[in-house]
Motif scaffolding. Structure first.
Motif, mmCIF file in Angstrom:
data_model
loop_
_atom_site.group_PDB
_atom_site.id
_atom_site.type_symbol
_atom_site.label_atom_id
_atom_site.label_comp_id
_atom_site.label_asym_id
_atom_site.label_seq_id
_atom_site.Cartn_x
_atom_site.Cartn_y
_atom_site.Cartn_z
ATOM 1 N N ARG A 3 0.860 -1.177 0.000
ATOM 2 C CA ARG A 3 0.000 0.000 0.000
ATOM 3 C C ARG A 3 0.901 1.233 0.000
ATOM 4 O O ARG A 3 1.748 1.393 0.868
ATOM 5 N N GLN A 6 -3.516 6.536 -0.371
ATOM 6 C CA GLN A 6 -4.965 6.426 -0.208
ATOM 7 C C GLN A 6 -5.613 7.607 -0.916
ATOM 8 O O GLN A 6 -5.099 8.730 -0.880
ATOM 9 N N ILE A 19 -4.692 12.471 -3.445
ATOM 10 C CA ILE A 19 -4.214 11.268 -2.768
ATOM 11 C C ILE A 19 -3.122 11.631 -1.767
ATOM 12 O O ILE A 19 -2.440 12.637 -1.907
ATOM 13 N N ILE A 37 -5.865 -0.563 -7.526
ATOM 14 C CA ILE A 37 -6.933 -0.339 -6.555
ATOM 15 C C ILE A 37 -7.789 -1.598 -6.573
ATOM 16 O O ILE A 37 -8.110 -2.121 -7.649
ATOM 17 N N SER A 76 -12.996 7.360 -3.568
ATOM 18 C CA SER A 76 -12.687 8.047 -2.313
ATOM 19 C C SER A 76 -12.560 7.044 -1.166
ATOM 20 O O SER A 76 -13.413 6.182 -0.975
ATOM 21 N N GLY A 77 -11.446 7.143 -0.437
ATOM 22 C CA GLY A 77 -11.179 6.247 0.683
ATOM 23 C C GLY A 77 -10.464 4.961 0.316
ATOM 24 O O GLY A 77 -10.022 4.219 1.188
ATOM 25 N N GLN A 78 -10.324 4.683 -0.981
ATOM 26 C CA GLN A 78 -9.672 3.449 -1.424
ATOM 27 C C GLN A 78 -8.151 3.532 -1.264
ATOM 28 O O GLN A 78 -7.557 4.602 -1.424
ATOM 29 N N ASN A 79 -7.541 2.390 -0.959
ATOM 30 C CA ASN A 79 -6.082 2.301 -0.899
ATOM 31 C C ASN A 79 -5.522 2.103 -2.300
ATOM 32 O O ASN A 79 -6.157 1.480 -3.157
ATOM 33 N N TYR A 81 -2.148 0.638 -4.345
ATOM 34 C CA TYR A 81 -1.037 -0.292 -4.170
ATOM 35 C C TYR A 81 -0.101 -0.215 -5.364
ATOM 36 O O TYR A 81 -0.506 0.162 -6.465
#
Length: 159
Positions: A3, A6, A19, A37, A76-79, A81
C-alpha cells in the motif's frame, strides 16, 4: 504489492483525485508503472495521466478511466497499491536487515524471487543458512529506509 497511498477525495468534476502517500515520497513514484486499486478483492491496474505534487506527501492526480465526479467519488477512501520492486525502479532489498515482529534478528536479505503473485526474499540467517520468506503486504510490519530494516510477521514453521 504494498500500500503506497490512499484516495482522500475527488477534486473538481473531471475525475481528478487528491491522494496521500504512506512511507513513500511522491517524487519517488514511477509514473510509467501501474498502480492498483482493489475492486471485489481483485487488484485493478490504473496509470497516471497527470500528477501534480501538493506538499510533501500529497498529489492531485488523474488516473486512466476516471473521467467524472461520480467515478472519482467511487474511489474516495480506497487504498492504492504498487509492486514494491517496480516502484523502486529496479532497486531491491538486498543487504537489508530482516527482523521478526518481536524485534529478533532473522538475517540479511541476499536476493529475491519475483514469483508472479508471490514475491519471496532469500534471507541469510546469522548461522549462515538461508531461508526463503514470503514478501507480502499482510506480513510487512515495518519498512525503515533510514536503517534499511524490514520487519516481518513470520508465520509459524517458516524459520
Amino acid at each position: 504489492m504494498l500500500r503506497i497511498a490512499q484516495v482522500l477525495k475527488s477534486n473538481g468534476t473531471q475525475g481528478e483525485l487528491l491522494i496521500s502517500f504512506f512511507d513513500v515520497a511522491p517524487e519517488d513514484i514511477d509514473l510509467q508503472e501501474p498502480v492498483f486499486i482493489e475492486f471485489d478483492g481483485l487488484p485493478v491496474p490504473f496509470y497516471f495521466e497527470s500528477f501534480v505534487q501538493r506538499g510533501s506527501n500529497r498529489a492531485l492526480v488523474h488516473l486512466t478511466g476516471v473521467r467524472s465526479l461520480k467515478d472519482a467519488d467511487e474511489l474516495s477512501g480506497q487504498n492504492i497499491y504498487a509492486d514494491y520492486f517496480e516502484e523502486e525502479s529496479g532497486e531491491d532489498l538486498t543487504g537489508w536487515k530482516v527482523e521478526a515482529e518481536d524485534g529478533s534478528l532473522v538475517g540479511t536479505v541476499t536476493d529475491y524471487e519475483d514469483i508472479p503473485g508471490n514475491t519471496c526474499l532469500w534471507v541469510q540467517r546469522p548461522d549462515g543458512s538461508e531461508v526463503l520468506l514470503p514478501f507480502h503486504e499482510d506480513l510487512v510490519v515495518g519498512l525503515d529506509e533510514s536503517s534499511t530494516t524490514l520487519t516481518l510477521r513470520i508465520p509459524d514453521g517458516l524459520l
